[in-house]
Write a protein that holds these residues in place. Structure first.
Motif, PDB file in Angstrom:
ATOM      1  N   VAL A 365     -14.697  -0.772  -7.570  1.00 25.42           N
ATOM      2  CA  VAL A 365     -13.403  -0.702  -7.147  1.00 25.42           C
ATOM      3  C   VAL A 365     -13.528  -0.335  -5.562  1.00 25.42           C
ATOM      4  O   VAL A 365     -14.310   0.498  -5.030  1.00 25.42           O
ATOM      5  CB  VAL A 365     -12.860   0.616  -7.620  1.00 25.42           C
ATOM      6  N   LEU A 366     -12.691  -1.155  -4.693  1.00 28.23           N
ATOM      7  CA  LEU A 366     -12.886  -0.770  -3.269  1.00 28.23           C
ATOM      8  C   LEU A 366     -11.343  -0.383  -2.951  1.00 28.23           C
ATOM      9  O   LEU A 366     -10.532  -1.113  -3.443  1.00 28.23           O
ATOM     10  CB  LEU A 366     -13.184  -2.005  -2.378  1.00 28.23           C
ATOM     11  N   ILE A 367     -11.328   0.668  -2.131  1.00 28.01           N
ATOM     12  CA  ILE A 367      -9.861   1.042  -1.275  1.00 28.01           C
ATOM     13  C   ILE A 367     -10.070   0.811   0.062  1.00 28.01           C
ATOM     14  O   ILE A 367     -10.855   1.720   0.554  1.00 28.01           O
ATOM     15  CB  ILE A 367      -9.462   2.345  -2.140  1.00 28.01           C
ATOM     16  N   LEU A 368      -9.320  -0.063   0.462  1.00 33.07           N
ATOM     17  CA  LEU A 368      -9.450  -0.468   2.040  1.00 33.07           C
ATOM     18  C   LEU A 368      -8.239  -0.307   2.808  1.00 33.07           C
ATOM     19  O   LEU A 368      -7.226  -0.537   2.252  1.00 33.07           O
ATOM     20  CB  LEU A 368      -9.998  -1.849   1.992  1.00 33.07           C
ATOM     21  N   ASP A 369      -8.442   0.032   3.944  1.00 35.56           N
ATOM     22  CA  ASP A 369      -7.300   0.270   5.082  1.00 35.56           C
ATOM     23  C   ASP A 369      -6.897  -1.357   5.535  1.00 35.56           C
ATOM     24  O   ASP A 369      -7.456  -2.263   4.998  1.00 35.56           O
ATOM     25  CB  ASP A 369      -7.664   0.995   6.320  1.00 35.56           C
ATOM     26  N   ASP A 370      -6.000  -1.519   6.307  1.00 34.95           N
ATOM     27  CA  ASP A 370      -5.328  -2.811   6.657  1.00 34.95           C
ATOM     28  C   ASP A 370      -6.362  -3.743   7.308  1.00 34.95           C
ATOM     29  O   ASP A 370      -6.340  -4.830   7.569  1.00 34.95           O
ATOM     30  CB  ASP A 370      -4.039  -2.488   7.509  1.00 34.95           C
ATOM     31  N   ASN A 371      -7.471  -2.983   7.904  1.00 29.90           N
ATOM     32  CA  ASN A 371      -8.376  -3.615   8.642  1.00 29.90           C
ATOM     33  C   ASN A 371      -9.788  -3.836   7.661  1.00 29.90           C
ATOM     34  O   ASN A 371     -10.909  -4.363   8.316  1.00 29.90           O
ATOM     35  CB  ASN A 371      -8.892  -2.996   9.783  1.00 29.90           C
ATOM     36  N   GLY A 372      -9.535  -3.651   6.511  1.00 36.54           N
ATOM     37  CA  GLY A 372     -10.808  -3.938   5.334  1.00 36.54           C
ATOM     38  C   GLY A 372     -11.802  -2.843   5.608  1.00 36.54           C
ATOM     39  O   GLY A 372     -12.966  -3.174   5.060  1.00 36.54           O
ATOM     40  N   VAL A 373     -11.635  -1.762   5.992  1.00 35.80           N
ATOM     41  CA  VAL A 373     -12.569  -0.433   6.230  1.00 35.80           C
ATOM     42  C   VAL A 373     -12.153   0.439   5.154  1.00 35.80           C
ATOM     43  O   VAL A 373     -11.030   0.733   4.862  1.00 35.80           O
ATOM     44  CB  VAL A 373     -12.307   0.140   7.365  1.00 35.80           C
ATOM     45  N   PRO A 374     -13.118   0.775   4.323  1.00 35.80           N
ATOM     46  CA  PRO A 374     -12.841   1.782   3.121  1.00 35.80           C
ATOM     47  C   PRO A 374     -12.232   3.133   3.824  1.00 35.80           C
ATOM     48  O   PRO A 374     -12.583   3.638   4.643  1.00 35.80           O
ATOM     49  CB  PRO A 374     -14.436   2.082   2.577  1.00 35.80           C
ATOM     50  N   VAL A 375     -11.235   3.623   2.933  1.00 38.27           N
ATOM     51  CA  VAL A 375     -10.475   4.809   3.068  1.00 38.27           C
ATOM     52  C   VAL A 375     -11.089   5.953   2.633  1.00 38.27           C
ATOM     53  O   VAL A 375     -12.024   5.805   1.737  1.00 38.27           O
ATOM     54  CB  VAL A 375      -9.081   4.633   2.837  1.00 38.27           C
ATOM     55  N   PRO A 376     -11.282   7.147   3.146  1.00 38.91           N
ATOM     56  CA  PRO A 376     -11.663   8.376   2.626  1.00 38.91           C
ATOM     57  C   PRO A 376     -11.263   8.798   1.352  1.00 38.91           C
ATOM     58  O   PRO A 376      -9.932   8.165   1.162  1.00 38.91           O
ATOM     59  CB  PRO A 376     -11.443   9.610   3.675  1.00 38.91           C
ATOM     60  N   GLU A 377     -11.723   9.189   0.266  1.00 43.66           N
ATOM     61  CA  GLU A 377     -11.320   9.698  -0.911  1.00 43.66           C
ATOM     62  C   GLU A 377      -9.985  10.304  -0.810  1.00 43.66           C
ATOM     63  O   GLU A 377      -9.778  11.216  -0.079  1.00 43.66           O
ATOM     64  CB  GLU A 377     -12.266  10.772  -1.859  1.00 43.66           C
ATOM     65  N   GLY A 378      -8.795  10.077  -1.772  1.00 38.08           N
ATOM     66  CA  GLY A 378      -7.742  10.662  -1.658  1.00 38.08           C
ATOM     67  C   GLY A 378      -6.791  10.060  -0.799  1.00 38.08           C
ATOM     68  O   GLY A 378      -5.422  10.457  -0.840  1.00 38.08           O
ATOM     69  N   GLN A 379      -7.274   9.065   0.008  1.00 35.18           N
ATOM     70  CA  GLN A 379      -6.312   8.484   0.892  1.00 35.18           C
ATOM     71  C   GLN A 379      -5.897   7.199   0.404  1.00 35.18           C
ATOM     72  O   GLN A 379      -6.671   6.350  -0.153  1.00 35.18           O
ATOM     73  CB  GLN A 379      -6.925   8.112   2.249  1.00 35.18           C
ATOM     74  N   PRO A 380      -4.658   6.606   0.448  1.00 36.65           N
ATOM     75  CA  PRO A 380      -4.068   5.424  -0.209  1.00 36.65           C
ATOM     76  C   PRO A 380      -4.840   4.220   0.714  1.00 36.65           C
ATOM     77  O   PRO A 380      -4.920   4.337   1.868  1.00 36.65           O
ATOM     78  CB  PRO A 380      -2.694   5.282   0.303  1.00 36.65           C
ATOM     79  N   GLY A 381      -4.971   3.009  -0.067  1.00 36.73           N
ATOM     80  CA  GLY A 381      -5.264   1.991   0.529  1.00 36.73           C
ATOM     81  C   GLY A 381      -5.240   0.793  -0.374  1.00 36.73           C
ATOM     82  O   GLY A 381      -4.911   0.921  -1.522  1.00 36.73           O
ATOM     83  N   HIS A 382      -5.690  -0.538   0.090  1.00 38.83           N
ATOM     84  CA  HIS A 382      -5.551  -1.791  -0.537  1.00 38.83           C
ATOM     85  C   HIS A 382      -6.648  -1.639  -1.747  1.00 38.83           C
ATOM     86  O   HIS A 382      -7.803  -1.442  -1.412  1.00 38.83           O
ATOM     87  CB  HIS A 382      -5.763  -3.105  -0.004  1.00 38.83           C
ATOM     88  N   LEU A 383      -6.216  -1.883  -3.065  1.00 39.49           N
ATOM     89  CA  LEU A 383      -7.395  -1.887  -4.168  1.00 39.49           C
ATOM     90  C   LEU A 383      -7.744  -3.321  -4.368  1.00 39.49           C
ATOM     91  O   LEU A 383      -7.102  -4.240  -4.389  1.00 39.49           O
ATOM     92  CB  LEU A 383      -6.461  -1.772  -5.481  1.00 39.49           C
ATOM     93  N   LEU A 384      -9.354  -3.537  -4.205  1.00 40.16           N
ATOM     94  CA  LEU A 384      -9.930  -4.659  -4.443  1.00 40.16           C
ATOM     95  C   LEU A 384     -10.942  -4.160  -5.413  1.00 40.16           C
ATOM     96  O   LEU A 384     -11.637  -3.265  -5.787  1.00 40.16           O
ATOM     97  CB  LEU A 384     -10.765  -5.220  -3.118  1.00 40.16           C
TER      98      LEU A 384
END
Ligand code: J2J
Length: 540
Positions: A365-384
């Motif tokens: 599971v990857l959770i990434l910001d709009d630039n494709g960088v992983p977000v810190p735990e607990g922060q929302p991001g895109h699920l891949l």
């Protein structure tokens, strides 16, 4: 790829070897699963509906007859067959027959109409259809005729029940030996929720799908004594596999088919059959909780209510045990693969406040910001995600594959989530532009294209609007063509007349003079939809 190529699903060799060595992929086919259960306990009840009570031995015998009959029609292993069967027991011999013959079901929903079915037929290169005669007041036979007229590769229509001019399902008879079926081959094509444009076809292999429902059955505590109520249409991935009907049969337990999910229907079946577990979408959970207060039926056999397909808010989640007297399990899954569950022994705040954690230790599971960088735990991001039961590609759709998968094989789910300690996911929203209407996913683009086909529509933009009961409803903004003034009812009737699933007809149509946007130049549809939503729907 050509529509007439046999669907494939391929993982890189090293990962495939890993999934096998870990025991996820066991080289079993759907046919093997049914044969094994029928050998273990032939006389145990497998499937129940209003008219039938079939044991595992009955089910296998019926599936073997169907398999032989399909091949005798001239269908070849690897051919695709559209299956449009509502929640009746005959769903199982129909699809296990296809599996045993090495044929590939393409699962349509009972709600689909000719526009969707013709698309599935063309995209899959289907050679046959298996349909019900009628169900809940709708006749599926003329619909099959419409599809066949537009997709002439469909050479056979097999009908469960009264077949009319078509082939009666019950006339299919076992013939020569059945083929050996490759467990790493595609077993069926599932339909995607569709975020952009038309629904995509999802090729799932025997190995990967059996892993997902075998493990789901374990996580959901199924035993040979469990009774699963199929309340949602079984063609949906959730009631099919999480653990759904197939997980139930894998566990050697009993499936009860509900013709519809209304509380009266479901509750009487729960009481009569001693149902222990079932799965619903959030709006149904709300309806059931309301109805439970006044029902004459005894619901005490029910141990687990699964809720998934759309966000279940914590306030509603907290009311499940008090009103229905059972354990809530939240399920966040997708037909492309990844499924998350809250575990049956998780603490209350996890069960009510999260959408669970993945099935497999090998679900990445990857959770990434709009630039494709992983977000810190607990922060929302895109699920891949990628893993042992998540697809690497859609069938016959290079454009969608380029958009939906990264070069290293992660599936872009389109969901915005945050991850809590322990790997639990909380769904925050969605990046894409589909409408999640009571768990049915509707592509905005697909609906816009239908509306644009009307001569009085100059332009159309479809957005979701929040709905207390359905979660989301669809709203179409329409600019009328010059000199015309169409009515909303006329456009809705037009869409129905085009033969699309009823849930796709916009709930609301708002006529606007123009799509004015502040941005210069070419505006993306997403920006346009967001702008319309904020200008016209702020108050709602
Ligand atoms: C919020 N959004 C959810 C949830 C799915 C099990 C359960 C559901 C599906 C399913 C499934 C959600 N909270 N609990 O296939 O095996 C939204 C997400 C997701 C999309 C997938 C299963 N559960 N969703 O709903 O293919 O946006 O599968 O990406 O129909 O539904 O839709 P679908």
């Amino acid at each position: 790829t050509e529509a007439n190529t046999i669907p494939r699903q391929v993982w890189p060799e090293d990962l495939a070897a890993r999934y096998r060595s870990k025991g996820y992929w066991r080289g079993e086919t759907f046919g093997d699963v049914l044969r094994a259960r029928a050998a273990d306990h032939p006389d145990r009840l497998a499937v129940v509906d209003a008219d039938n009570r079939w044991t595992y031995a009955d089910l296998l015998a019926r599936a073997e007859s169907a398999a032989g009959g399909y091949l005798a029609l001239g269908l070849q292993p690897g051919d695709r067959v559209i299956v449009q069967i509502p929640n009746v027991a005959a769903f199982f011999p129909a699809v296990f027959g296809l599996f045993l013959a090495g044929l590939i079901p393409v699962y349509a929903l009972p709600a689909h109409r000719q526009t969707e079915l013709i698309h599935f037929a063309r995209r899959s290169g289907a050679k046959a259809m298996v349909v019900a005669d009628r169900h809940e007041g709708f006749d599926y036979r003329p619909l099959a005729d419409l599809v066949r007229a537009e997709a002439p590769a469909i050479a056979h229509v097999v009908v469960i029940g009264d077949a009319g001019d078509h082939i009666p399902f019950d006339s299919l008879r076992a013939g020569p030996a059945l083929p050996r079926v490759d467990p790493s081959a595609v077993a069926f094509l599932q339909i995607s929720g569709g975020s952009t444009g038309l629904s995509k076809l999802i090729p799932r292999t025997h190995d990967d799908y059996i892993y997902s429902f075998r493990e789901s059955a374990r996580i959901c505590g199924l035993t040979g004594d469990s009774v699963y109520l199929a309340a949602l249409p079984v063609a949906h991935n959730f009631p099919m596999s999480s653990p759904g009907v197939f997980g139930t049969l894998h566990a050697g337990a009993r499936v009860v088919m509900a013709p519809n999910p209304a509380p009266e229907t479901a509750f009487s079946l729960i009481a009569r059959e001693g149902v222990t577990i079932t799965g619903v979408v959030p709006p149904l959970a709300l309806l059931w909780m309301q109805a439970a207060a006044r029902t004459p039926h005894d619901l005490s056999s029910l141990q687990v209510l699964q809720v998934g397909g759309a966000k279940f808010i914590p306030e509603a989640a907290a009311r499940v045990r008090p009103t229905l007297g059972c354990t809530l399990q939240q399920v966040f899954g997708m037909a492309e693969g990844l499924v998350n569950y809250t575990r049956l022994d998780d603490p209350e705040e996890i069960v009510t406040g999260t959408q669970g954690r993945p099935i497999s230790p090998d679900d990445e599971v990857l959770i990434l910001d709009d630039n494709g960088v992983p977000v810190p735990e607990g922060q929302p991001g895109h699920l891949l995600t990628r893993g042992p039961y998540t697809i690497r590609a859609y069938h016959n759709d290079p454009g969608a594959n380029a958009r939906s998968f990264t070069p290293d094989g992660f599936y872009r789910t389109g969901d915005i989530v945050k991850r809590l300690p322990g790997g639990y996911l909380v769904v925050q929203g969605r990046a894409g532009d589909h409408i999640n209407r009571a768990g049915e996913k509707i592509s905005a683009e697909e609906i816009e294209d239908h509306l644009l086909a009307h001569p009085a529509v100059f332009d159309a933009a479809v957005v979701s609007i929040p709905d207390e009961f359905l979660g989301e409803r669809s709203c179409a903004f329409v600019i009328a063509a010059e000199g015309t003034s169409p009515r909303a009812s006329e456009l809705k009737a037009f869409m129905r007349g085009r033969g699309v699933a009823d849930f796709k007809v916009p709930d609301r149509i708002v006529f606007v003079p123009e799509f004015q946007t502040t941005a210069v130049g070419k505006v993306s549809r997403n920006v346009l939809r967001a702008d319309l939503r904020s200008r016209y729907l702020k108050e709602t």
